[in-house]
Enzyme design. Sequence first.
Site, PDB file in Angstrom:
ATOM      1  N   HIS A  28       0.836  -1.198   0.000  1.00  6.16           N
ATOM      2  CA  HIS A  28       0.000   0.000   0.000  1.00  6.16           C
ATOM      3  C   HIS A  28       0.872   1.249   0.000  1.00  6.16           C
ATOM      4  O   HIS A  28       2.006   1.235   0.461  1.00  6.16           O
ATOM      5  CB  HIS A  28      -0.925   0.027   1.217  1.00  6.16           C
ATOM      6  CG  HIS A  28      -0.241   0.362   2.507  1.00  6.16           C
ATOM      7  ND1 HIS A  28       0.444  -0.571   3.259  1.00  6.16           N
ATOM      8  CD2 HIS A  28      -0.121   1.539   3.187  1.00  6.16           C
ATOM      9  CE1 HIS A  28       0.940   0.006   4.335  1.00  6.16           C
ATOM     10  NE2 HIS A  28       0.620   1.284   4.322  1.00  6.16           N
ATOM     11  N   CYS A  29       0.307   2.321  -0.585  1.00  3.49           N
ATOM     12  CA  CYS A  29       0.949   3.629  -0.485  1.00  3.49           C
ATOM     13  C   CYS A  29       0.029   4.520   0.335  1.00  3.49           C
ATOM     14  O   CYS A  29      -0.688   4.032   1.211  1.00  3.49           O
ATOM     15  CB  CYS A  29       1.246   4.206  -1.860  1.00  3.49           C
ATOM     16  SG  CYS A  29      -0.206   4.440  -2.891  1.00  3.49           S
ATOM     17  N   MET A  30       0.020   5.822   0.076  1.00  3.42           N
ATOM     18  CA  MET A  30      -0.745   6.721   0.933  1.00  3.42           C
ATOM     19  C   MET A  30      -2.249   6.471   0.843  1.00  3.42           C
ATOM     20  O   MET A  30      -2.954   6.532   1.841  1.00  3.42           O
ATOM     21  CB  MET A  30      -0.426   8.178   0.587  1.00  3.42           C
ATOM     22  CG  MET A  30      -1.079   9.169   1.532  1.00  3.42           C
ATOM     23  SD  MET A  30      -0.614  10.874   1.178  1.00  3.42           S
ATOM     24  CE  MET A  30       1.109  10.837   1.624  1.00  3.42           C
ATOM     25  N   ASN A  72      -6.432   1.775   3.498  1.00  4.83           N
ATOM     26  CA  ASN A  72      -5.622   0.926   2.629  1.00  4.83           C
ATOM     27  C   ASN A  72      -4.594   0.123   3.414  1.00  4.83           C
ATOM     28  O   ASN A  72      -4.342  -1.043   3.121  1.00  4.83           O
ATOM     29  CB  ASN A  72      -4.937   1.769   1.554  1.00  4.83           C
ATOM     30  CG  ASN A  72      -4.089   2.872   2.154  1.00  4.83           C
ATOM     31  OD1 ASN A  72      -4.329   3.342   3.255  1.00  4.83           O
ATOM     32  ND2 ASN A  72      -3.079   3.294   1.423  1.00  4.83           N
TER      33      ASN A  72
END
Length: 684
Positions: A28-30, A72
């Site tokens: 996951h990213c932001m 996320n």
Amino acid sequence: MMNDKYSRLGQDIYANIGGPNNVESLYHCMTRLRIKIRDDSKVDIAGLKAIDGVLGVVSADTLEIVLGSGVNAKVAQSMVSQVGVKENEEFPTNVSNYQAEKSEVQAKAAEVHAQHRAQLKQTWWRKALGHISAIFIPLIPAFIGAGLISGVAGILRNMLTAKMLPANWNLGVTILSMIASALFAYLNIYVGTNTAKEFGATPALGGIIGGVVLLPGVVAPVTIPNFLDGKPLAAGQGGIIGVLLAVWVLSYVEKWFHEHIADSVDIIFTPFLTILIMGLFTVFVVMPIAGWISNSLVGGINWVLNVGGPVAGFILGLFFLPMVMLGLHQILTPIHLEMIQKMGYTPLLPILAMAGAGQVGAAIALWVKCRKNKKLVRLIKGALPVGILGVGEPLIYGVTLPLGRPFITACVGGGIGGAVVASFGHVGAIAIGPSGIALIPLIANNMWWAYVIGLLSAYAGGFIATYFWGVPKTAVHGEVEDATPAVAERKAAEAKADNLNMPSENIEVDFAAPVSGNLQKIEEVKDDVFSQKMLGDGFAIEPIDGKIVAPVNAKVESVMDTKHALTLKTKKGHLDILMHLGLDTVELKGAPFAINVKPGDEVKAGSVIGTMDLDAIKKAGKDPVVLTIIANMDRVDHVSKSDDTAVEAGQVVFKAITKLIGKNDINVIGKSDDRTAQSQFDAH
């Protein structure tokens, strides 16, 4: 409840991407979940978009599912935990658990009703961007945290210079700067480690090469000459670009040695030779060449901004969001970092941040002009606060992009903001991370006011362009129609519910013990899929004899080939019931079981439907616990359970009270009719 929420969302995602077996890796990213897919044809894009909680889906080499900041991370953790790997680690090719099989079967069913993902041509630059994304995205939280600390330290330092704070604050500012420097001073090492991991090399070796670029131990008057111009190499010369290049080459060198050195001495000579060769190659080849590339790149960007001014800023702000849509923005990350290392700030980031501000202005215009569209207003209310803070994906994928024209007018707003910021000049960010108002503390040289003016200009530009030219007529009144196959299927299911003439009162369904033995709470079963109620609620019994009876009055829907599980559907309440005989007993291939009913048979609660050989099951090392699960808990209002105790087969031990079902209930049984528990559990 929170864990159940994220687990369910993860399961829904698995169900629409072909299950865990179709995943190569995920992280996951932001705001996004990024998943590398093995077989794209198994991905149901329309099904993903229809999941409650998914804000948008981007089809690229890496499948990107927009969930929003915070959500996320929890969903990603839930999904990798089920498989037993960590984020960014390779998934096994044969994930053997109930949920994997459930996801596989549901994905196949969804493929019949939805469009397959369009195949994107594999190109070298798409692969390169994917690698860059995987290397830098895990570092973004560190960039944000350290960058904000550095920004606070800078503000305090300016206040000390202006004598707005007493001199004894110097120590605090020094400590804050030191904490922030723990990232930026050794960033090459972190990048080297991630690069090695991405290209299949040993992370520690990549970290060493990142450290070599810093020239540790080389102290004046000792120098190392640059072969290009004969001048001494500077510590950090070539920067991030040099580290990426060197560690990429290292990955091939290390793999070559692993293949050609005997196993007995591989652990000794492979790391020794790899570090020696790549250390020399980095110092005498990579650093001079990468240093020249870096200087040219930074100088070129500054020249464009200085010469182009507002025009260059407008173009950058206008086209940044389309770059994001294509995944091309990833190439900018090492450029930002290189500019920060050489100049102390990146002038690109504040300009590109205006693209998100244009989205904010467009969303406000839509809110004002589409007040009667309650669904759209709800989406805007949820996405606008995080958009102002610099997280633009919810606005992009949930609001402007689905409507079409507002996305374009939002880009125009971003271009206007970019032109304003570029016109001031020398507006830069000391770290990469968030945009929006969250970027204000990271603006260098006390130019935060220019950045704020740019934000306000982008808000205004996006608002005006959208208000007058960007609002579709269909969005002004009522709710925007979504013609995706998943939505069409849902509407067909609603119509099916009307035709079923469902009862308008709660129904109580009694469940009998299917075997004699000790009643056990489902939460105590030694299988996370059951104990965490991933498949539904129910009860378990540790059997004391092998006679099996029907738990409810029902119709037999299916009997597994391995006879370890069968599914039923009750006429009363329309519940889908899974009976599961033992844990992991699928491996026994039906030997300990004798089931004397077949699909289509009607059974009465308490009637004998088969037997199981408890001794054979235990001898095989399997748990003989018998589970009775309601697979469509969306039909159930609440359940009532008996206390743990000894029970006889046929004794009522569990009650389920169904929900009231009306014509507007979209969680209709029609959907579960198409996806019964039948083949969800073939693997166990």
